[in-house]
Design a protein around this motif. Sequence first.
Motif, mmCIF file in Angstrom:
data_model
loop_
_atom_site.group_PDB
_atom_site.id
_atom_site.type_symbol
_atom_site.label_atom_id
_atom_site.label_comp_id
_atom_site.label_asym_id
_atom_site.label_seq_id
_atom_site.Cartn_x
_atom_site.Cartn_y
_atom_site.Cartn_z
ATOM 1 N N GLU A 46 0.839 -1.196 0.000
ATOM 2 C CA GLU A 46 0.000 0.000 0.000
ATOM 3 C C GLU A 46 0.878 1.251 0.000
ATOM 4 O O GLU A 46 1.794 1.367 0.818
ATOM 5 N N VAL A 48 1.648 4.684 1.129
ATOM 6 C CA VAL A 48 1.265 5.486 2.289
ATOM 7 C C VAL A 48 1.388 6.974 1.962
ATOM 8 O O VAL A 48 0.468 7.750 2.199
ATOM 9 N N GLY A 60 -2.112 8.063 0.883
ATOM 10 C CA GLY A 60 -3.119 7.039 0.825
ATOM 11 C C GLY A 60 -4.339 7.455 1.622
ATOM 12 O O GLY A 60 -4.231 8.165 2.626
ATOM 13 N N GLN A 61 -5.496 6.999 1.189
ATOM 14 C CA GLN A 61 -6.742 7.446 1.802
ATOM 15 C C GLN A 61 -6.796 7.114 3.287
ATOM 16 O O GLN A 61 -7.320 7.884 4.083
ATOM 17 N N SER A 62 -6.218 5.988 3.668
ATOM 18 C CA SER A 62 -6.326 5.534 5.055
ATOM 19 C C SER A 62 -5.473 6.349 6.024
ATOM 20 O O SER A 62 -5.657 6.252 7.240
ATOM 21 N N VAL A 63 -4.550 7.164 5.522
ATOM 22 C CA VAL A 63 -3.664 7.912 6.407
ATOM 23 C C VAL A 63 -3.811 9.427 6.255
ATOM 24 O O VAL A 63 -3.170 10.190 6.973
ATOM 25 N N LYS A 64 -4.641 9.856 5.340
ATOM 26 C CA LYS A 64 -4.808 11.299 5.123
ATOM 27 C C LYS A 64 -5.251 11.999 6.402
ATOM 28 O O LYS A 64 -6.141 11.528 7.103
ATOM 29 N N ARG A 66 -3.550 12.243 9.056
ATOM 30 C CA ARG A 66 -2.823 11.716 10.221
ATOM 31 C C ARG A 66 -1.321 11.649 9.979
ATOM 32 O O ARG A 66 -0.538 11.826 10.902
ATOM 33 N N LYS A 86 -3.253 3.981 14.785
ATOM 34 C CA LYS A 86 -4.286 2.997 15.046
ATOM 35 C C LYS A 86 -3.678 1.598 14.964
ATOM 36 O O LYS A 86 -2.676 1.397 14.275
ATOM 37 N N GLU A 88 -4.545 -0.781 13.191
ATOM 38 C CA GLU A 88 -4.477 -1.196 11.786
ATOM 39 C C GLU A 88 -3.309 -0.575 11.030
ATOM 40 O O GLU A 88 -3.051 -0.940 9.880
ATOM 41 N N ASP A 89 -2.573 0.334 11.650
ATOM 42 C CA ASP A 89 -1.353 0.871 11.043
ATOM 43 C C ASP A 89 -0.158 -0.057 11.292
ATOM 44 O O ASP A 89 0.931 0.192 10.758
#
Length: 123
Positions: A46, A48, A60-64, A66, A86, A88-89
């Motif tokens: 992925e 990041v 990446g969308q999941s970390v924007k 943060r 999190k 999940e990181d």
Amino acid sequence: QVQLVESGGGLVQPGGSLRLSCVASGSIFNINVMNWYRQAPGKERELVAHSTSGGYTNYGQSVKGRFTISRDNAKNEVYLQMNSLKPEDTTVYYCDATVKYYSGRGYDTGDFWGQGTQVTVES
């Protein structure tokens, strides 16, 4: 040729912060793109965070919101400030760079990877 070495990984509680660093060394002429990737076991790699030498960044969308990528072009270093972590990181984070380097016969451009640094987020 070119080596990338990451550091800064470790164990942190949820909501905490870590700062990853990656330094490139070798016969470097310049570095255009420097990225951070991550890959958990059994999952696809992925992206990041992405950065260019001109200052463009993307996430990446999941970390924007943060994570923040930054660079010191003079030192051939890239950083990843990770906040509000999190569980999940949790995974291994890799540094990647597109480097123009001197190969001994002239200049070449190649893609180089670091060995990875483990980030674990748990209580």
